[in-house]
Design a protein around this motif. Structure first.
Motif, short mmCIF file in Angstrom:
data_model
loop_
_atom_site.label_atom_id
_atom_site.label_comp_id
_atom_site.label_asym_id
_atom_site.label_seq_id
_atom_site.Cartn_x
_atom_site.Cartn_y
_atom_site.Cartn_z
N THR A 81 -4.55 2.76 -2.56
CA THR A 81 -4.14 3.94 -1.80
C THR A 81 -3.69 5.06 -2.73
O THR A 81 -2.51 5.19 -3.02
N PRO A 82 -4.64 5.90 -3.17
CA PRO A 82 -4.28 6.98 -4.10
C PRO A 82 -3.43 8.09 -3.47
O PRO A 82 -2.80 8.86 -4.18
N LEU A 83 -3.40 8.17 -2.14
CA LEU A 83 -2.55 9.13 -1.43
C LEU A 83 -1.86 8.42 -0.28
O LEU A 83 -2.48 7.66 0.47
N VAL A 84 -0.57 8.69 -0.14
CA VAL A 84 0.24 8.14 0.94
C VAL A 84 1.13 9.26 1.43
O VAL A 84 1.75 9.96 0.63
N ARG A 85 1.18 9.45 2.76
CA ARG A 85 2.05 10.52 3.26
C ARG A 85 2.41 10.30 4.73
O ARG A 85 1.74 9.55 5.44
N TRP A 86 3.47 10.97 5.15
CA TRP A 86 3.86 11.02 6.56
C TRP A 86 3.13 12.21 7.18
O TRP A 86 3.14 13.30 6.62
N VAL A 87 2.52 11.99 8.34
CA VAL A 87 1.71 13.03 8.99
C VAL A 87 2.24 13.26 10.41
O VAL A 87 2.46 12.30 11.16
N ASP A 88 2.42 14.54 10.77
CA ASP A 88 2.77 14.87 12.14
C ASP A 88 1.57 14.55 13.03
O ASP A 88 0.44 14.92 12.68
N GLU A 107 0.79 -1.23 0.00
CA GLU A 107 0.00 0.00 0.00
C GLU A 107 0.82 1.27 0.00
O GLU A 107 0.31 2.32 -0.39
N THR A 108 2.08 1.21 0.46
CA THR A 108 2.84 2.45 0.63
C THR A 108 4.24 2.44 0.01
O THR A 108 4.84 3.50 -0.14
N GLY A 109 4.80 1.28 -0.30
CA GLY A 109 6.18 1.18 -0.77
C GLY A 109 7.20 1.15 0.34
O GLY A 109 8.39 1.00 0.09
N VAL A 110 6.76 1.29 1.58
CA VAL A 110 7.67 1.34 2.73
C VAL A 110 7.87 -0.07 3.28
O VAL A 110 6.91 -0.81 3.49
N GLU A 111 9.14 -0.44 3.52
CA GLU A 111 9.47 -1.70 4.18
C GLU A 111 9.49 -1.46 5.68
O GLU A 111 9.96 -0.40 6.13
N VAL A 112 8.95 -2.41 6.46
CA VAL A 112 8.87 -2.23 7.90
C VAL A 112 9.31 -3.46 8.67
O VAL A 112 9.32 -4.57 8.13
N GLY A 142 12.66 1.33 1.57
CA GLY A 142 11.62 1.59 0.59
C GLY A 142 11.39 3.08 0.39
O GLY A 142 12.01 3.91 1.05
N GLU A 143 10.49 3.39 -0.53
CA GLU A 143 10.15 4.78 -0.82
C GLU A 143 8.64 4.90 -0.95
O GLU A 143 7.97 4.00 -1.47
N LEU A 144 8.10 6.03 -0.49
CA LEU A 144 6.66 6.26 -0.58
C LEU A 144 6.18 6.16 -2.01
O LEU A 144 6.80 6.71 -2.92
N ARG A 145 5.06 5.43 -2.18
CA ARG A 145 4.40 5.35 -3.48
C ARG A 145 2.93 5.01 -3.24
O ARG A 145 2.56 4.52 -2.18
#
Length: 157
Positions: free
Chosen positions: A119-126, A68-73, A111-114
């Motif tokens: 999930t048409p939008l993916v972002r880091w949120v404070d 969903e995000t491209g991020v590895e965890v 990974g990198e955000l995608r």
């Protein structure tokens, strides 16, 4: 596929399935939370999804976050189990799913955000910005529990 959430609503349809699912609260070193905007209901949520046969639950977390995000965890802990029968989700294929969700904390490892089809939008949120987002109350509960460092164990309910 479209989805409608019913949360303790008298006109909610009866559930006809239960699918174990996961979500992950992923925080980067700056403390920001990884959030997705869902294509099925347009709301913001933690990344996650259904458990597949042949994988451990932690493998489900890693797979779903990556898809969903491209991020590895890396999964670092369980923060809650959510099984409220008053929360059901109706899909346009006729499935009405009773909530059964496990919430985990995870750290990004690469990974990198995608975006994706889900999930048409993916972002880091404070964290202070989270109340400004359209988040379902049950997802907000998961986020609050996962961010609460004073909890001595996972929420079970």
């Amino acid at each position: 596929m479209a989805r409608i959430d019913y949360f303790h609503e008298p006109d909610a349809p009866a559930a006809n399935s239960v699918v174990p699912a996961v979500v992950a609260l992923v925080q980067n070193p700056a403390g920001q939370v990884l959030m997705i905007r869902r294509s099925d209901n347009g709301r913001w949520a933690l990344p996650g999804g259904g458990h597949d046969l042949g994988e451990s639950i932690s493998e489900t977390v890693v797979r779903e976050v990556r898809e969903e995000t491209g991020v590895e965890v890396e999964v670092v802990g369980l923060t809650g189990i959510y099984t409220d029968p008053g929360h059901v989700m109706r899909y346009d294929d006729g499935e009405v799913r009773q909530q059964f969700s496990l919430c985990f904390r995870a750290h990004p490892t690469g990974g990198e955000l995608r975006t994706s089809a889900e999930t048409p939008l993916v972002r880091w949120v404070d964290p202070p910005e989270l109340p400004e987002l359209d988040i379902h109350p049950t997802m907000r509960l998961r986020i609050d529990h996962a961010l609460d460092r004073t909890r001595t164990g996972p929420y079970i309910g």
